[in-house]
Design a protein around this motif. Structure first.
Motif, PDB file in Angstrom:
ATOM      1  N   VAL A 102       8.480  25.035  67.218  1.00 45.66           N
ATOM      2  CA  VAL A 102       7.327  24.142  67.394  1.00 45.66           C
ATOM      3  C   VAL A 102       6.138  24.737  66.655  1.00 45.66           C
ATOM      4  N   GLN A 103       5.429  23.863  65.922  1.00 46.01           N
ATOM      5  CA  GLN A 103       4.214  24.299  65.222  1.00 46.01           C
ATOM      6  C   GLN A 103       3.096  23.336  65.530  1.00 46.01           C
ATOM      7  N   LEU A 104       1.890  23.885  65.672  1.00 51.30           N
ATOM      8  CA  LEU A 104       0.688  23.082  65.807  1.00 51.30           C
ATOM      9  C   LEU A 104      -0.192  23.352  64.598  1.00 51.30           C
ATOM     10  N   GLN A 105      -0.493  22.307  63.864  1.00 52.98           N
ATOM     11  CA  GLN A 105      -1.305  22.432  62.657  1.00 52.98           C
ATOM     12  C   GLN A 105      -2.669  21.797  62.918  1.00 52.98           C
ATOM     13  N   ALA A 106      -3.699  22.634  62.936  1.00 52.06           N
ATOM     14  CA  ALA A 106      -5.061  22.150  63.162  1.00 52.06           C
ATOM     15  C   ALA A 106      -5.808  22.118  61.841  1.00 52.06           C
ATOM     16  N   CYS A 107      -6.619  21.097  61.668  1.00 55.21           N
ATOM     17  CA  CYS A 107      -7.427  21.009  60.459  1.00 55.21           C
ATOM     18  C   CYS A 107      -8.666  20.166  60.739  1.00 55.21           C
ATOM     19  N   GLY A 108      -9.583  20.162  59.778  1.00 53.39           N
ATOM     20  CA  GLY A 108     -10.781  19.346  59.893  1.00 53.39           C
ATOM     21  C   GLY A 108     -12.068  20.116  60.059  1.00 53.39           C
ATOM     22  N   GLY A 109     -11.982  21.430  60.182  1.00 53.24           N
ATOM     23  CA  GLY A 109     -13.192  22.217  60.328  1.00 53.24           C
ATOM     24  C   GLY A 109     -13.980  22.293  59.042  1.00 53.24           C
ATOM     25  N   GLY A 110     -15.152  22.901  59.120  1.00 51.31           N
ATOM     26  CA  GLY A 110     -15.974  23.046  57.940  1.00 51.31           C
ATOM     27  C   GLY A 110     -17.395  23.393  58.291  1.00 51.31           C
ATOM     28  N   LEU A 111     -18.253  23.296  57.277  1.00 54.06           N
ATOM     29  CA  LEU A 111     -19.675  23.570  57.431  1.00 54.06           C
ATOM     30  C   LEU A 111     -20.429  22.243  57.540  1.00 54.06           C
ATOM     31  N   VAL A 112     -21.251  22.127  58.543  1.00 51.31           N
ATOM     32  CA  VAL A 112     -21.998  20.885  58.753  1.00 51.31           C
ATOM     33  C   VAL A 112     -23.406  21.236  59.234  1.00 51.31           C
ATOM     34  N   GLN A 113     -24.357  20.396  58.904  1.00 47.31           N
ATOM     35  CA  GLN A 113     -25.725  20.607  59.348  1.00 47.31           C
ATOM     36  C   GLN A 113     -25.900  20.200  60.804  1.00 47.31           C
ATOM     37  N   PRO A 114     -26.874  20.778  61.484  1.00 46.63           N
ATOM     38  CA  PRO A 114     -27.157  20.341  62.865  1.00 46.63           C
ATOM     39  C   PRO A 114     -27.381  18.831  62.918  1.00 46.63           C
ATOM     40  N   GLY A 115     -26.780  18.227  63.933  1.00 50.07           N
ATOM     41  CA  GLY A 115     -26.844  16.780  64.065  1.00 50.07           C
ATOM     42  C   GLY A 115     -25.711  16.053  63.383  1.00 50.07           C
ATOM     43  N   GLY A 116     -24.931  16.766  62.608  1.00 50.44           N
ATOM     44  CA  GLY A 116     -23.825  16.154  61.890  1.00 50.44           C
ATOM     45  C   GLY A 116     -22.588  15.970  62.737  1.00 50.44           C
ATOM     46  N   SER A 117     -21.528  15.498  62.080  1.00 52.34           N
ATOM     47  CA  SER A 117     -20.275  15.195  62.775  1.00 52.34           C
ATOM     48  C   SER A 117     -19.087  15.772  62.023  1.00 52.34           C
ATOM     49  N   LEU A 118     -18.039  16.039  62.775  1.00 53.27           N
ATOM     50  CA  LEU A 118     -16.757  16.449  62.225  1.00 53.27           C
ATOM     51  C   LEU A 118     -15.656  15.874  63.105  1.00 53.27           C
ATOM     52  N   ARG A 119     -14.479  15.705  62.519  1.00 48.25           N
ATOM     53  CA  ARG A 119     -13.319  15.327  63.317  1.00 48.25           C
ATOM     54  C   ARG A 119     -12.197  16.316  63.044  1.00 48.25           C
ATOM     55  N   LEU A 120     -11.732  16.930  64.111  1.00 45.27           N
ATOM     56  CA  LEU A 120     -10.604  17.838  64.028  1.00 45.27           C
ATOM     57  C   LEU A 120      -9.334  17.096  64.405  1.00 45.27           C
ATOM     58  N   SER A 121      -8.241  17.518  63.814  1.00 41.87           N
ATOM     59  CA  SER A 121      -6.945  16.967  64.203  1.00 41.87           C
ATOM     60  C   SER A 121      -5.956  18.097  64.430  1.00 41.87           C
ATOM     61  N   CYS A 122      -4.999  17.839  65.286  1.00 42.87           N
ATOM     62  CA  CYS A 122      -3.986  18.831  65.624  1.00 42.87           C
ATOM     63  C   CYS A 122      -2.654  18.113  65.742  1.00 42.87           C
ATOM     64  N   ALA A 123      -1.742  18.424  64.840  1.00 43.39           N
ATOM     65  CA  ALA A 123      -0.441  17.774  64.820  1.00 43.39           C
ATOM     66  C   ALA A 123       0.639  18.746  65.265  1.00 43.39           C
ATOM     67  N   PRO A 140     -25.981  24.320  66.463  1.00 34.41           N
ATOM     68  CA  PRO A 140     -25.570  25.662  65.997  1.00 34.41           C
ATOM     69  C   PRO A 140     -24.696  26.397  67.016  1.00 34.41           C
ATOM     70  N   GLU A 141     -24.927  26.158  68.282  1.00 34.72           N
ATOM     71  CA  GLU A 141     -24.122  26.840  69.304  1.00 34.72           C
ATOM     72  C   GLU A 141     -22.695  26.311  69.393  1.00 34.72           C
ATOM     73  N   ASP A 142     -22.389  25.265  68.664  1.00 34.22           N
ATOM     74  CA  ASP A 142     -20.998  24.789  68.584  1.00 34.22           C
ATOM     75  C   ASP A 142     -20.191  25.577  67.559  1.00 34.22           C
ATOM     76  N   THR A 143     -20.852  26.433  66.821  1.00 34.51           N
ATOM     77  CA  THR A 143     -20.171  27.247  65.817  1.00 34.51           C
ATOM     78  C   THR A 143     -19.135  28.144  66.470  1.00 34.51           C
ATOM     79  N   ALA A 144     -17.905  28.048  66.005  1.00 34.82           N
ATOM     80  CA  ALA A 144     -16.797  28.807  66.590  1.00 34.82           C
ATOM     81  C   ALA A 144     -15.521  28.502  65.810  1.00 34.82           C
ATOM     82  N   VAL A 145     -14.494  29.266  66.120  1.00 38.71           N
ATOM     83  CA  VAL A 145     -13.152  28.901  65.669  1.00 38.71           C
ATOM     84  C   VAL A 145     -12.559  28.010  66.754  1.00 38.71           C
ATOM     85  N   TYR A 146     -12.090  26.860  66.357  1.00 41.63           N
ATOM     86  CA  TYR A 146     -11.526  25.884  67.284  1.00 41.63           C
ATOM     87  C   TYR A 146     -10.005  25.944  67.215  1.00 41.63           C
TER      88      TYR A 146
END
Length: 118
Positions: free
Chosen positions: A1-22, A86-92
């Motif tokens: 079994v493998q879980l592949q996570a992607c979608g991270g990156g650098l974003v400005q405060p107030g911005g948005s990102l979508r992560l996915s995990c398959a 900024p406090e959301d900065t982390a490895v997800y």
């Protein structure tokens, strides 16, 4: 079994990102899928989780800003992150509690970096 996570990156405060995990491999069924994060010098913490029936749970710090969802047919979970701070900065990391021929166990993805900075 493998879980592949992607979608991270650098974003400005107030911005948005979508992560996915398959999840892939020999899987009978997935019970809970969740997203965790770990900031430098801090313990890993639960961000959000979702059951196979769609019941969700969120950390207080992300309620109203993050939305977890999943596509059971694709064994994939998503985390939509809005109004990032900024406090959301982390490895997800994503985690899946699932059944396969070995029984029930938790599996972790490799992590994706989210950096919120101007």
């Amino acid at each position: 079994v493998q879980l592949q996570a992607c979608g991270g990156g650098l974003v400005q405060p107030g911005g948005s990102l979508r992560l996915s995990c398959a999840a892939s491999g020999s899987i009978f069924s997935i019970n809970v899928m969740g997203w965790y994060r770990q900031a430098p010098g801090k313990q890993r913490e639960l961000v959000a989780s979702i059951t196979s029936g769609g019941r969700t749970n969120y950390a207080d710090s992300v309620k109203g800003r993050f939305t977890i969802s999943r596509d059971n047919a694709k064994n994939t979970a998503y985390l939509r992150m809005n109004s990032l701070k900024p406090e959301d900065t982390a490895v997800y990391y994503c985690k899946a509690g699932l059944y396969n021929q070995r029984g029930y166990d938790d599996y972790w993805g490799q992590g994706t970096q989210v950096t919120v900075s101007s």
